[in-house]
Design a protein around this motif. Structure first.
Motif, PDB file in Angstrom:
ATOM      1  N   UNK A  19       1.741  -1.224   7.887  1.00 45.94           N
ATOM      2  CA  UNK A  19       0.163  -2.002   8.716  1.00 45.94           C
ATOM      3  C   UNK A  19       0.280  -1.623   9.680  1.00 45.94           C
ATOM      4  N   UNK A  20      -0.196   0.028  10.182  1.00 43.52           N
ATOM      5  CA  UNK A  20       0.039   0.604  11.555  1.00 43.52           C
ATOM      6  C   UNK A  20      -1.142   0.221  12.206  1.00 43.52           C
ATOM      7  N   UNK A  21      -1.876  -0.449  11.971  1.00 40.54           N
ATOM      8  CA  UNK A  21      -2.943  -0.720  13.028  1.00 40.54           C
ATOM      9  C   UNK A  21      -3.168  -2.726  12.909  1.00 40.54           C
ATOM     10  N   UNK A  22      -3.163  -2.951  14.419  1.00 45.08           N
ATOM     11  CA  UNK A  22      -3.467  -3.932  14.306  1.00 45.08           C
ATOM     12  C   UNK A  22      -4.514  -4.717  14.992  1.00 45.08           C
ATOM     13  N   UNK A  23      -5.375  -5.263  13.950  1.00 42.73           N
ATOM     14  CA  UNK A  23      -6.819  -5.310  14.400  1.00 42.73           C
ATOM     15  C   UNK A  23      -7.295  -6.227  15.437  1.00 42.73           C
ATOM     16  N   UNK A  24      -7.686  -6.668  16.390  1.00 45.01           N
ATOM     17  CA  UNK A  24      -7.759  -7.728  17.215  1.00 45.01           C
ATOM     18  C   UNK A  24      -9.089  -8.026  17.962  1.00 45.01           C
ATOM     19  N   UNK A  25      -9.328  -8.466  17.259  1.00 42.70           N
ATOM     20  CA  UNK A  25     -11.247  -8.888  17.722  1.00 42.70           C
ATOM     21  C   UNK A  25     -11.056 -10.060  18.794  1.00 42.70           C
ATOM     22  N   UNK A  26     -12.192  -9.638  19.471  1.00 40.78           N
ATOM     23  CA  UNK A  26     -12.269 -10.672  20.960  1.00 40.78           C
ATOM     24  C   UNK A  26     -13.402 -10.859  20.996  1.00 40.78           C
ATOM     25  N   UNK A  27     -14.669 -12.134  20.845  1.00 41.00           N
ATOM     26  CA  UNK A  27     -15.847 -12.248  20.577  1.00 41.00           C
ATOM     27  C   UNK A  27     -15.567 -13.728  20.716  1.00 41.00           C
ATOM     28  N   UNK A  28     -16.507 -14.122  21.643  1.00 44.10           N
ATOM     29  CA  UNK A  28     -16.778 -15.356  21.927  1.00 44.10           C
ATOM     30  C   UNK A  28     -17.731 -15.827  21.112  1.00 44.10           C
ATOM     31  N   UNK A  29     -17.918 -16.541  20.937  1.00 41.25           N
ATOM     32  CA  UNK A  29     -19.115 -16.954  19.601  1.00 41.25           C
ATOM     33  C   UNK A  29     -19.869 -17.832  19.763  1.00 41.25           C
ATOM     34  N   UNK A  30     -20.935 -18.254  19.928  1.00 38.98           N
ATOM     35  CA  UNK A  30     -21.676 -19.752  21.338  1.00 38.98           C
ATOM     36  C   UNK A  30     -21.315 -20.776  21.054  1.00 38.98           C
ATOM     37  N   UNK A  31     -21.186 -21.651  21.880  1.00 39.23           N
ATOM     38  CA  UNK A  31     -20.689 -23.288  21.907  1.00 39.23           C
ATOM     39  C   UNK A  31     -19.114 -22.909  22.266  1.00 39.23           C
ATOM     40  N   UNK A  32     -18.889 -21.998  21.815  1.00 43.87           N
ATOM     41  CA  UNK A  32     -17.557 -22.094  22.137  1.00 43.87           C
ATOM     42  C   UNK A  32     -16.977 -21.460  23.601  1.00 43.87           C
ATOM     43  N   UNK A  33     -15.939 -23.003  24.384  1.00 39.70           N
ATOM     44  CA  UNK A  33     -15.678 -22.780  25.280  1.00 39.70           C
ATOM     45  C   UNK A  33     -14.904 -21.602  25.800  1.00 39.70           C
ATOM     46  N   UNK A  34     -15.053 -20.520  26.496  1.00 44.73           N
ATOM     47  CA  UNK A  34     -14.124 -20.068  27.951  1.00 44.73           C
ATOM     48  C   UNK A  34     -13.745 -20.362  29.053  1.00 44.73           C
ATOM     49  N   UNK A  35     -12.390 -19.882  29.479  1.00 45.16           N
ATOM     50  CA  UNK A  35     -11.703 -20.594  30.456  1.00 45.16           C
ATOM     51  C   UNK A  35     -12.322 -19.687  31.730  1.00 45.16           C
TER      52      UNK A  35
END
Ligand code: IPM
Ligand code: MN
Length: 358
Positions: free
Chosen positions: A100-116
């Motif tokens: 499994x040579x790819x590690x796919x990691x989406x970094x997506x902030x969804x609406x109403x989700x708090x980000x620092x």
């Protein structure tokens, strides 16, 4: 005519079984309208089994996994097991043995989700990190001599070959091409190679030359950028909107994707896929087994649900995957927080809510 996919599940340790159960619930809801059928087979690998039998993951299990269309993992990690044993014996063994040579990691902030990140919203945080998943320092080359003395020496080598680098870059460029075609806002951004070629002058140089060569020859229409990994950390926080597809080697990818998880709202919402484009892939929530929250029905299953969505998408069921994402977004809007114990809902409530809305 309905299509059947065979899915191997590994609920694993701690909160793994709880979040996986909600992921399965949502998958069943998403596919219940026909067209697709999922057939789950559960495997009990993890800390509890290791403590009982001394076995991590037998080679026969790897052979077994090869018969499935995809795998869905809860979490691996047990407080009574020495660090490294389960990670190497189960998680890394699966990644390596199934290539499994790819590690796919989406970094997506969804609406109403708090980000620092103050002043950043969903319009600023929407990118993907492609982490090379089988090479580098994770290959385990190295050793220790003069063990236990004051002169002890330890080495751990970053190992890369051109083929491993090229196949990872290929996946990244292809994904970038797809995203560019999907949306102008993605097309305006470059693909970014992340490394440390000012110091890692051999491995960094290999990655950089391979990236430049492939980009120039095969993807001239795609803009390219390069960041040193330390600077990339800084930009993830200061200007995450600069990124669309970022590609990097294994250890750097491990580190920056935890930062990525935080800016998208925490481990409660971060999902990943261990992908073999030509083989069997495994999808997982990025958070660990969180033993202190186990069996309390308070952990956030959203990351596992996100992993389930990625799995359907990978299997080619884009419509069902989109339906899950829409239901996730609608559910997140109702939740007070994405942090364990502060959601305003229990683990099973969140699963029910998403399942009802798909
Ligand atoms: C991850 C984890 C693993 C890794 C550990 C548990 C071996 O941190 O999936 O990011 O380092 O890859
Ligand atoms: Mn990690």
């Amino acid at each position: 005519m309905s299509k059947t996919y065979k899915i191997a599940t590994i609920p694993g340790d701690g909160t793994g079984p709880e979040v996986l159960r909600e992921g399965v619930k949502v998958l069943n809801a998403a596919t219940s309208k026909g067209g697709v059928k999922l057939e789950f087979t559960e495997f009990d690998f993890g800390g509890a089994r290791y403590l009982r039998t001394g076995e991590t993951l037998p080679d026969s299990a790897v052979e077994e996994f090869k018969k499935f269309d995809a795998m869905f993992l809860g979490a691996i990690g047990h407080p009574d097991v020495k660090p490294g044993i389960l990670e190497q014996g189960i998680l890394l063994k699966i990644r390596f043995a199934l290539d499994q040579y790819i590690n796919l990691r989406p970094v997506k902030l969804y609406p109403n989700v708090e980000t620092p990140l103050r002043d950043k919203g969903p319009e600023h945080i929407d990118f993907v990190v492609i982490r090379e998943n089988t090479g580098g320092i994770y290959t385990g080359h190295g050793g220790a001599t003069r063990l236990g003395t004051t002169d002890e020496i330890a080495t751990q080598l970053m190992v890369y070959d051109r083929r491993t680098v090229d196949r990872c870059l290929k996946y990244a460029f292809e994904l970038k091409k797809k995203r560019n075609a999907k949306d102008k806002k993605y097309a305006a951004k470059p693909i970014t190679l992340i490394h440390k070629r000012n110091v890692l002058t051999y491995c960094g140089d290999l990655w950089y030359r391979a990236f430049e060569e492939m980009g120039k020859k095969q993807y001239p229409e795609i803009k390219r950028d390069y960041n040193h990994v330390d600077a990339a950390n800084m930009w993830f926080v200061k200007n995450p909107e600069w990124f669309d597809v970022a590609v990097t080697e294994n250890l750097f990818g491990d580190i920056i994707t935890d930062l990525g998880a935080m800016i998208q709202g925490g481990l409660g919402v971060a999902s990943g896929g261990n992908i073999n484009p030509e083989g069997v892939s495994m999808f997982e929530p990025m958070g660990g087994s969180a033993p202190k929250y186990a069996r309390m029905n308070v952990i956030n299953p959203m990351a596992a649900i996100g992993a389930a969505m990625m799995m359907l998408d990978f299997l080619g069921e884009a419509k069902s995957a989109q339906a899950i994402e829409a239901a996730m977004i609608a559910s997140m809007k109702k939740m007070k927080s994405q942090a364990a114990g502060q959601m305003g809902y229990s683990t099973t409530d969140v699963g029910d809510m998403v399942a009802e809305m798909v």
